[in-house]
Design an enzyme around this catalytic site. Structure first.
Site, PDB file in Angstrom:
ATOM      1  N   SER A 313     -24.039 -37.531 -28.395  1.00  0.00           N
ATOM      2  CA  SER A 313     -25.193 -38.411 -28.522  1.00  0.00           C
ATOM      3  C   SER A 313     -26.107 -37.907 -29.640  1.00  0.00           C
ATOM      4  O   SER A 313     -25.676 -37.782 -30.782  1.00  0.00           O
ATOM      5  CB  SER A 313     -25.920 -38.510 -27.175  1.00  0.00           C
ATOM      6  OG  SER A 313     -26.869 -39.550 -27.199  1.00  0.00           O
ATOM      7  N   ASP A 458     -21.648 -43.809 -25.604  1.00  0.00           N
ATOM      8  CA  ASP A 458     -22.278 -42.497 -25.494  1.00  0.00           C
ATOM      9  C   ASP A 458     -21.419 -41.503 -24.716  1.00  0.00           C
ATOM     10  O   ASP A 458     -21.063 -41.734 -23.569  1.00  0.00           O
ATOM     11  CB  ASP A 458     -23.632 -42.649 -24.800  1.00  0.00           C
ATOM     12  CG  ASP A 458     -24.490 -41.403 -24.926  1.00  0.00           C
ATOM     13  OD1 ASP A 458     -23.937 -40.342 -25.259  1.00  0.00           O
ATOM     14  OD2 ASP A 458     -25.704 -41.492 -24.711  1.00  0.00           O
TER      15      ASP A 458
END
Length: 749
Positions: A313, A458
């Site tokens: 991320s 993610d």
């Protein structure tokens, strides 16, 4: 006005101090190819409501319009929905009860932490010890910080603890005895070297045998974090002397003339396999991830930045910057002026609100791709980044399909994957950024969808810290984790102290906040973890945006060394805002100061690891010396094979047969090795992939070694496939017979 550390007149807050500030690395054609990949959809089958209605024509029946929005919401499938009267009746009442109890526990946990904070401020930190502790936070240089830490240790009596060999968390008798043996044999080897003797190999063989017995991960407990948790600076003198002696012995073997080069190579290869590698893991956390810049800067300035780096991320953006730049470039980039290049959240409220209502995502994917490409040096692939810097960049990505496995993209699993597309995928949080398509670079330099155009999101949703994958691919068994996830930082508490952060009262044998405070904190935190697991195992939690959100709490978020930069309340307000140069300067300083207490532990680990790598790079298996070149993470040539080289991987051949056009468009060059690594676990890990979508490079094997073992490459690949099948069968059977958390990366809050 603050200047750079190099002593020149460059302002660290000015954009002119950033190299390549005005350079546009991304080719517009690459951006158009990415946009096309996002908009391309597979052809839909011809469907109609019935045989007499037109195809593709939307016909709304009476009474169905009211349920349209509800039907579109993500929900559990029929196979996942549990049947039964009691489940239907008790599901929602039990869910509400558990959520209410979790809320009550959370309030109790917050009150407990406030009590512990006040206890430490009013009971522990008073008088001179408080003034000495404040000195630690005034220094931005590690040497100055170390002097202040040693002064605090001297006042608290921790220096006396260092001089006592006995300690319950390591085998001091073995370390003391082995240290003496190593010193005696090393001095004999050095005496023979001074006399110019090169014929006798008995003493060198004895030293090699001693090293092969003790150069292992956490041998006799010398890498136990508790050894570094009783003082602010360093560890016990016996442990430090032992590590220095092992390092000196490894250097002596490298420089000795009593052993042949091929014997040295074999020796260092065994040491490398047993000792393992070190990796830096950067967590997600939205704009909290900018604290990673300070962590990297501290490691870089002290020459302890590992060659293996992984990011997830927001941490993937920082990892991409580190993995595509050299050390000299990073020293110029990691300054407050870098904030001028961070503009991902610059849009106003009305702009992103309309987009979120229209697309379900706050940010524009194309805009993020354009801005992210600068941090990745344009459309650089993972292999190209490895060839340029020698660093192994890893990015965690999760497929949008919840049932597909995650991928740790790197120069082995996806060598031609474009880094900026992987960074975008790793940052695609539902509701923030829509899932994206990974891009691969073809032989002519153009981009095309990777992995059949599947979309990814993610990585922190399922694997924030991919420790198992790092161990599989690169033999990593020592991890440095920089953890900035705000929902995890709130629950971090080490009742017995952490590395470089000892408990100061009762001579280090006390508890933070007293025994009662620590006991209540542990009980509430473990109870919270228990109820979250109950909700997950009973399948009671709904799935907003089609995602199982329990994973963001129940993963493993720590490593061998875990760095927790200290956040401030304003960070939560700016969690989706671009930093100003002043705020980035504070985050850089905080990240550095949070890393300083861990430096000595990391130095001791990498001191031996780098000495082994130096010996491994200097010699080859055929006995030729290749010189003391710069240390790379793995002893393989950075160059690639010729374009006409054919792969002997059956998975590659099968894909070429099924997709003839693929073989002419995509280049899967294979990394050559300095020598044959037939029994190298890293080489074996490359051939352990069971997914045809991930073509990994294959390396040449030592035919003699394979013959000696009695197995070939195909047999080895089959054995690894069987191993994975057995592991999958065990994991699935655990659903019925064992706790599933025994077979996953579960971790406490």
């Amino acid at each position: 006005m603050e200047k750079s550390a190099a002593g020149d007149n460059i302002d660290k807050y000015s954009p002119s101090s950033i190299p390549d500030y005005d350079t546009e690395f991304l080719n517009p054609d690459d951006l158009r190819a990415f946009e096309k990949a996002l908009t391309d959809q597979d052809a839909d089958p011809l469907v109609a409501l019935n045989d007499w209605r037109p195809v593709y024509q939307r016909v709304v029946r009476r009474g169905r319009g009211r349920r349209k929005s509800a039907a579109a919401a993500p929900r559990r499938t029929k196979d996942e929905t549990r049947e039964g009267v009691l489940y239907t009746v008790l599901k929602w009442p039990f869910l509400l009860f558990v959520l209410g109890w979790i809320t009550f526990l959370s309030v109790g946990y917050a009150l407990t932490r406030i009590y512990i904070f006040l206890y430490e401020q009013w009971v522990t930190w008073r008088g001179k010890r408080e003034s000495l502790r404040r000195e630690l936070y005034k220094h931005e240089n590690y040497d100055d910080w170390l002097h202040a830490a040693q002064a605090l240790d001297e006042y608290l009596g921790n220096q006396r603890w260092k001089k006592i060999d006995e300690y319950a968390y390591y085998d001091h008798l073995t370390i003391r005895k082995l240290g003496r043996q190593l010193r005696t044999v090393r001095m004999q080897v050095e005496e023979e070297m001074k006399r110019g003797e090169s014929g006798s190999t008995v003493v060198v063989e004895e030293l090699c045998n001693l090293l092969e017995a003790c150069v292992k991960a956490n041998f006799a407990g010398v890498e136990n974090p508790r050894l570094y948790s009783e003082a602010y600076s360093g560890t016990k003198d016996l442990v430090q002397d032992y590590i220095d002696e092992v390092h000196a012995c490894v250097k002596v073997i490298t420089d000795s003339r009593q052993a042949r080069n091929e014997e040295k190579y074999s020796h260092f290869k065994h040491l490398d396999t047993n000792f393992g590698r070190t990796a830096l893991c950067l967590s997600g956390g939205a704009t909290f991830a900018y604290y990673h810049f300070g962590v990297v800067r501290a490691l870089l300035d002290n020459e302890v930045l590992p060659s293996i780096i992984t990011g997830t991320s927001g941490g993937a953006l920082v990892a991409a910057l580190v993995g595509t730049r050299t050390d000299d470039e990073l020293k110029q980039l990691l300054v407050p002026a870098l904030a001028h290049k961070i503009k991902a959240c610059s849009e106003g409220f009305t702009t992103w609100a309309r987009r979120w209502w229209r697309t379900g995502a706050r940010f524009d994917t194309m805009d993020w791709a354009r801005q992210c490409s600068w941090f990745c040096r344009g459309s650089t692939t993972f292999r190209e980044a490895y060839e340029r810097t020698g660093r192994i960049l890893n990015v965690s990505c999760v497929p949008s399909d919840p049932h597909s496995p995650t991928i740790l993209a790197n120069y082995l699993t996806s060598p031609n994957c474009v880094i900026w597309s992987a960074v975008l995928a790793s940052a695609a949080v539902p509701g923030i950024l829509n899932p994206v398509v990974l891009m691969t670079k073809k032989r002519d330099g153009t981009l095309a969808p990777y992995s059949f155009g599947h979309k990814w999101k993610d990585g922190s949703l399922r694997t924030d810290i991919p420790i198992k994958a790092l161990n599989l691919h690169f033999n990593v068994n020592f991890t440095i984790v920089s953890q900035v996830n705000p929902h995890i930082n709130l629950f971090f508490f080490s009742s017995r102290g952490a590395v470089g952060r000892p408990v100061t009262h009762r001579k280090g044998r006390g508890w933070r906040g007293g025994f009662l405070g620590s006991a209540i904190e542990q009980y509430i935190k473990l109870d919270l973890n228990k109820w979250l697991k109950v909700l997950r195992h009973l399948e009671l939690l709904p799935r907003p945006l089609g995602q199982d959100w329990s994973e963001i709490w129940l993963q493993k978020f720590s490593g061998t060394v875990t760095i927790w930069p200290k956040t401030v309340p304003s960070d939560f307000y700016h969690i989706l805002s671009d930093p100003s140069p002043e705020r980035l300067a504070r985050m850089l300083r905080t990240g550095q100061q949070s890393t300083f207490p861990k430096i000595q532990f990391i130095k001791n680990r990498l001191k031996i690891e780098y000495a082994i790598l130096e010996g491994l790079h200097r010699f080859s298996a055929d006995g030729e010396s290749v010189g003391a070149t710069s240390i790379q993470p793995f002893p393989f040539d950075n160059g690639a094979a010729g374009a006409d080289q054919k792969s002997n991987d059956p998975r590659e051949e099968r894909l070429n047969r099924n997709f003839p056009e693929r073989s002419s468009e995509y280049s899967y060059d294979y990394v050559k090795s300095f020598s044959d690594f037939s029994d190298d676990p890293i080489v074996s890990a490359e051939n352990s992939s069971v997914d045809d979508n991930y073509i990994v490079p294959s390396r040449q094997r030592d035919a003699g070694a394979e013959a000696g073992v009695g197995t070939g490459t195909a047999e080895r690949r089959g054995s690894f496939s069987s191993l994975f099948n057995l592991e999958e069968m065990r994991r699935q059977s655990a659903v019925f017979f064992d706790d599933p958390d025994l077979y996953r990366d579960g971790g406490d809050l």
